[in-house]
Design an enzyme around this catalytic site. Structure first.
Site, PDB file in Angstrom:
ATOM      1  N   HIS A 109       0.861  -1.175   0.000  1.00 45.55           N
ATOM      2  CA  HIS A 109       0.000   0.000   0.000  1.00 45.55           C
ATOM      3  C   HIS A 109       0.904   1.233   0.000  1.00 45.55           C
ATOM      4  O   HIS A 109       1.505   1.570   1.024  1.00 45.55           O
ATOM      5  CB  HIS A 109      -0.912   0.007   1.223  1.00 45.55           C
ATOM      6  CG  HIS A 109      -1.918  -1.095   1.243  1.00 45.55           C
ATOM      7  ND1 HIS A 109      -2.972  -1.150   0.359  1.00 45.55           N
ATOM      8  CD2 HIS A 109      -2.014  -2.208   2.024  1.00 45.55           C
ATOM      9  CE1 HIS A 109      -3.691  -2.235   0.604  1.00 45.55           C
ATOM     10  NE2 HIS A 109      -3.132  -2.889   1.598  1.00 45.55           N
TER      11      HIS A 109
ATOM     12  N   ASN B  46       0.817 -13.447  -4.961  1.00 48.80           N
ATOM     13  CA  ASN B  46       0.718 -14.655  -4.151  1.00 48.80           C
ATOM     14  C   ASN B  46       1.197 -15.835  -4.975  1.00 48.80           C
ATOM     15  O   ASN B  46       0.808 -15.983  -6.132  1.00 48.80           O
ATOM     16  CB  ASN B  46      -0.720 -14.905  -3.688  1.00 48.80           C
ATOM     17  CG  ASN B  46      -0.848 -16.187  -2.884  1.00 48.80           C
ATOM     18  OD1 ASN B  46      -1.100 -17.255  -3.432  1.00 48.80           O
ATOM     19  ND2 ASN B  46      -0.664 -16.074  -1.585  1.00 48.80           N
TER      20      ASN B  46
ATOM     21  N   HIS C 155      -0.425  -6.727  -5.368  1.00 49.81           N
ATOM     22  CA  HIS C 155      -0.507  -7.979  -4.616  1.00 49.81           C
ATOM     23  C   HIS C 155       0.099  -9.099  -5.437  1.00 49.81           C
ATOM     24  O   HIS C 155      -0.106  -9.188  -6.648  1.00 49.81           O
ATOM     25  CB  HIS C 155      -1.972  -8.302  -4.317  1.00 49.81           C
ATOM     26  CG  HIS C 155      -2.214  -9.724  -3.924  1.00 49.81           C
ATOM     27  ND1 HIS C 155      -2.730 -10.658  -4.811  1.00 49.81           N
ATOM     28  CD2 HIS C 155      -1.993 -10.395  -2.764  1.00 49.81           C
ATOM     29  CE1 HIS C 155      -2.826 -11.822  -4.193  1.00 49.81           C
ATOM     30  NE2 HIS C 155      -2.382 -11.702  -2.964  1.00 49.81           N
TER      31      HIS C 155
END
Length: 309
Positions: A97, A109, A107
């Site tokens: 952020h 993952n 993001h």
């Protein structure tokens, strides 16, 4: 080559160190915290969190290695017959952020599961996406060029981009969380070696792509109105993570440390009743990009928003 979760685990640990080092250098002020938390079954987690940086208001780079007795339902949604089996899993999750609303939130993952069935079942999952606050088309195009570069073919990129658009769609808002990227699950294409090479490519291209965006936008001044807009959009991000995201559900179902599970949430966010951006403002135009199916790799438009417009 047989699937070896230890090889993947060790790669994710190296990738965590690389991401942490890169983000600390880009921020230039704050450092990541460091912990190692052992589990009773022999696994461990290694959360790394940066707070109150010069460029990054909050960043979390979380590593886990889990040995479990029962695979949570959130991890076997498309293979319900595996739920309840013993398993080993390793993952790395990154969320950033930024302080500056001209830099998007992002993001990443990556994860691998090995399920203790006969024969054993293994698969990878993960991806990356971008959540902008202002409509920089050139950034969106570059982001997807790196996403395409991470893939082995145009067909693979288009498939995983479509899955990303579908997964990160906030149905109760009728909009995508951002401008997407890649998303894959139950991935074992070409066997372990080919799948693992793809996962490594995703991590490498993510870090290069996001570092480029930070460097391009880091020195742009922002207004109070732009920061307020960023906080409102962060609220949408939080809505997705808490109401929809399977990763959050998996973390809660598997009994992971709650601070680590919710580390992806923004440090500040706002919810303003019936908020509408000023017509034809950059904030208002953002909605035109939060739609599934935009062909960013081949996108051509002369109305690129810039800080000079």
């Amino acid at each position: 080559m047989d699937p070896d979760i230890a090889i993947v685990r060790d790669h994710f640990l190296r990738l965590q160190s690389e991401i942490v080092k890169t983000f600390e250098e880009l921020d230039g002020a704050a450092k990541f915290s460091s912990e190692r938390i052992e589990s009773v079954r022999g696994g461990f987690s290694q959360p790394r969190v940066l707070a109150n940086g010069k460029i990054l208001e909050k960043a979390a780079v979380q590593f886990t290695y889990t040995l479990g007795e029962q695979l949570p339902a959130a991890a076997s949604e498309s293979r319900p017959h595996l739920a309840g089996s013993g398993f080993a899993a390793t993952s790395i999750s990154t969320i950033v952020h930024p302080r500056n609303p001209h830099i998007p939130t992002t993001h990443l993952n990556l994860r691998m599961f090995v399920v203790d069935t006969k024969p054993k079942v293994w698969y990878f999952g993960g991806g990356f996406d971008l959540t902008p606050y202002l409509p920089y088309e050139e950034d969106f195009v570059e982001w997807h060029q790196f996403a395409r570069q991470a893939c082995s073919s145009d067909e693979q990129y288009k498939t995983l981009k479509r899955k990303c658009d579908e997964y990160f769609f906030i149905h109760h808002r009728n909009e995508c969380r951002g401008i997407g990227g890649l998303f894959f699950d139950d991935y074992d294409d070409g066997g372990f070696e080919a799948s693992f090479q793809f996962v490594q490519s995703v991590g490498k291209n993510f870090l290069t792509a996001y570092s480029s965006l930070i460097e391009r936008r880091r020195n742009i001044k922002w207004s109070v109105e732009e920061e307020d807009w960023m906080l409102i959009r962060r609220g949408r991000y939080a809505e997705f993570n808490l109401a929809i995201d399977r990763g959050t559900k998996y973390g809660l179902q598997s009994g992971r440390r709650i601070e680590s599970v919710l580390a992806s949430l923004p440090p500040r966010a706002k919810w303003v009743y019936d908020h509408l951006a000023a017509p034809n403002s950059p904030q208002d135009r953002l909605k035109d990009y939060l739609k599934p199916g935009i062909d960013w790799v081949n996108f051509v438009d002369n109305s690129v928003y810039s800080d000079e417009s």
